[in-house]
Design a protein around this motif. Sequence first.
Motif, PDB file in Angstrom:
ATOM      1  N   PHE A   1      45.459 -17.164 -69.200  1.00  0.00           N
ATOM      2  CA  PHE A   1      46.818 -16.369 -69.872  1.00  0.00           C
ATOM      3  C   PHE A   1      46.121 -15.459 -70.885  1.00  0.00           C
ATOM      4  CE2 PHE A   1      48.628 -19.649 -67.883  1.00  0.00           C
ATOM      5  CZ  PHE A   1      50.019 -20.062 -68.126  1.00  0.00           C
ATOM      6  N   ASN A   2      44.640 -15.468 -71.166  1.00  0.00           N
ATOM      7  CA  ASN A   2      44.193 -14.690 -72.229  1.00  0.00           C
ATOM      8  C   ASN A   2      44.810 -14.690 -73.580  1.00  0.00           C
ATOM      9  OD1 ASN A   2      41.743 -13.116 -71.179  1.00  0.00           O
ATOM     10  ND2 ASN A   2      43.081 -12.302 -69.792  1.00  0.00           N
TER      11      ASN A   2
ATOM     12  N   THR B   1      38.719 -23.503 -73.511  1.00  0.00           N
ATOM     13  CA  THR B   1      37.940 -23.489 -72.273  1.00  0.00           C
ATOM     14  C   THR B   1      37.098 -22.145 -72.231  1.00  0.00           C
ATOM     15  OG1 THR B   1      40.013 -22.170 -71.391  1.00  0.00           O
ATOM     16  CG2 THR B   1      39.687 -24.169 -70.891  1.00  0.00           C
ATOM     17  N   PHE B   2      37.161 -21.323 -73.547  1.00  0.00           N
ATOM     18  CA  PHE B   2      36.461 -20.208 -73.445  1.00  0.00           C
ATOM     19  C   PHE B   2      35.779 -20.069 -74.807  1.00  0.00           C
ATOM     20  CE2 PHE B   2      36.037 -15.440 -74.364  1.00  0.00           C
ATOM     21  CZ  PHE B   2      35.404 -15.049 -73.345  1.00  0.00           C
TER      22      PHE B   2
ATOM     23  N   TRP C   1      30.171 -21.870 -73.083  1.00  0.00           N
ATOM     24  CA  TRP C   1      28.930 -22.473 -73.417  1.00  0.00           C
ATOM     25  C   TRP C   1      29.252 -22.817 -74.900  1.00  0.00           C
ATOM     26  CZ3 TRP C   1      29.791 -17.337 -71.954  1.00  0.00           C
ATOM     27  CH2 TRP C   1      29.993 -16.351 -73.203  1.00  0.00           C
ATOM     28  N   ARG C   2      30.358 -22.406 -75.465  1.00  0.00           N
ATOM     29  CA  ARG C   2      30.847 -23.037 -76.776  1.00  0.00           C
ATOM     30  C   ARG C   2      32.317 -22.996 -76.986  1.00  0.00           C
ATOM     31  NH1 ARG C   2      27.683 -20.520 -81.890  1.00  0.00           N
ATOM     32  NH2 ARG C   2      25.931 -21.555 -80.626  1.00  0.00           N
ATOM     33  N   PRO C   3      33.187 -23.656 -76.284  1.00  0.00           N
ATOM     34  CA  PRO C   3      34.613 -23.327 -76.157  1.00  0.00           C
ATOM     35  C   PRO C   3      35.311 -23.702 -77.343  1.00  0.00           C
ATOM     36  CG  PRO C   3      33.742 -25.169 -74.447  1.00  0.00           C
ATOM     37  CD  PRO C   3      32.539 -24.874 -75.588  1.00  0.00           C
ATOM     38  N   GLN C   4      36.000 -22.365 -77.666  1.00  0.00           N
ATOM     39  CA  GLN C   4      36.678 -22.351 -79.085  1.00  0.00           C
ATOM     40  C   GLN C   4      38.357 -22.114 -78.906  1.00  0.00           C
ATOM     41  OE1 GLN C   4      34.465 -19.362 -81.144  1.00  0.00           O
ATOM     42  NE2 GLN C   4      32.681 -20.920 -81.783  1.00  0.00           N
ATOM     43  N   ARG C   5      38.393 -21.158 -77.658  1.00  0.00           N
ATOM     44  CA  ARG C   5      39.966 -20.715 -77.556  1.00  0.00           C
ATOM     45  C   ARG C   5      40.543 -21.429 -76.456  1.00  0.00           C
ATOM     46  NH1 ARG C   5      39.992 -14.659 -76.710  1.00  0.00           N
ATOM     47  NH2 ARG C   5      42.194 -15.040 -77.110  1.00  0.00           N
TER      48      ARG C   5
ATOM     49  N   HIS D   1      34.361 -19.273 -68.329  1.00  0.00           N
ATOM     50  CA  HIS D   1      35.520 -20.049 -68.432  1.00  0.00           C
ATOM     51  C   HIS D   1      35.335 -21.515 -68.033  1.00  0.00           C
ATOM     52  CE1 HIS D   1      38.826 -17.062 -69.295  1.00  0.00           C
ATOM     53  NE2 HIS D   1      37.830 -16.313 -68.995  1.00  0.00           N
ATOM     54  N   LEU D   2      35.716 -22.423 -68.790  1.00  0.00           N
ATOM     55  CA  LEU D   2      35.845 -23.714 -68.105  1.00  0.00           C
ATOM     56  C   LEU D   2      36.975 -23.952 -67.470  1.00  0.00           C
ATOM     57  CD1 LEU D   2      34.803 -26.051 -71.267  1.00  0.00           C
ATOM     58  CD2 LEU D   2      33.338 -25.421 -69.238  1.00  0.00           C
TER      59      LEU D   2
END
Length: 252
Positions: free
Chosen positions: A176-177, A203-204, A207-211, A237-238
């Motif tokens: 969804f950005n 999920t984004f 390598w270091r999911p924050q968003r 993205h995860l």
Amino acid sequence: MDRRRLRLLSANIQAGSSTRGYHDYVARSWSHVLPAGNKRGALDTIAELAGRHDIVGLQEADPGSLRSGFTNQTHYLAERAGFAYWSHQPNRRVGGVASSANGLLSKLEPRLVEDHPLPGRVRGRGVLTASFGDGRNALTVAVAHLSLGSQSRRSQIDFIADLLADLPHAVLMGDFNCDPEQPEMQTLYRKTKLQPPDRCVPTFPSWRPQRAIDHMLVTPALPVTAMQAMPAAQSDHLALSVELDVPELAFK
């Protein structure tokens, strides 16, 4: 009421490219337009993950351009992961050498698959829908990759809301950005039965999911029993994996 448990996956696979940090967007930019790097190995890893699910929605799957070695990645993943049914929606071309698509993989036979172009400042994005039953009670799964800009997202979400309005067994998945609380998302919750997630799963960047910008939104008639993020090879993205309990009447 009889129910069937399904496992669904939404994954932005970045066309099989590898991004392990922000520096790779520059240092490995060539991989987004050239058929180099271990894209086939990445697809095999994604296929192993996808194969543990019943329905999979893909974003940024290459439909067969130069950068993928002219491989339709949705078709490749369907064959590799053992999905009997697949469909794709080519939606964007990048510099004449790369293309991007939404994709759907399913172990269940859809009754109807539809390709809908989305509005936006830059044309080319779309939403892919599949119905697994007949009539308004059918399980309807929609896969979308929304724009970066909030104004374009607003018009795209409004279009999708009209498409899914009043459907009792609907799933909307994709990139969804934006997070689920953004103002433009309220239209979706107001005009459809889709609900904000109970919890946000970052999920984004992978390598270091924050968003939390990859989502799987469902209607109240589809209880979520599990949700987790997991690597989609080395995409930025995860992937988001969800288990749902679906009423049997949604398949009739």
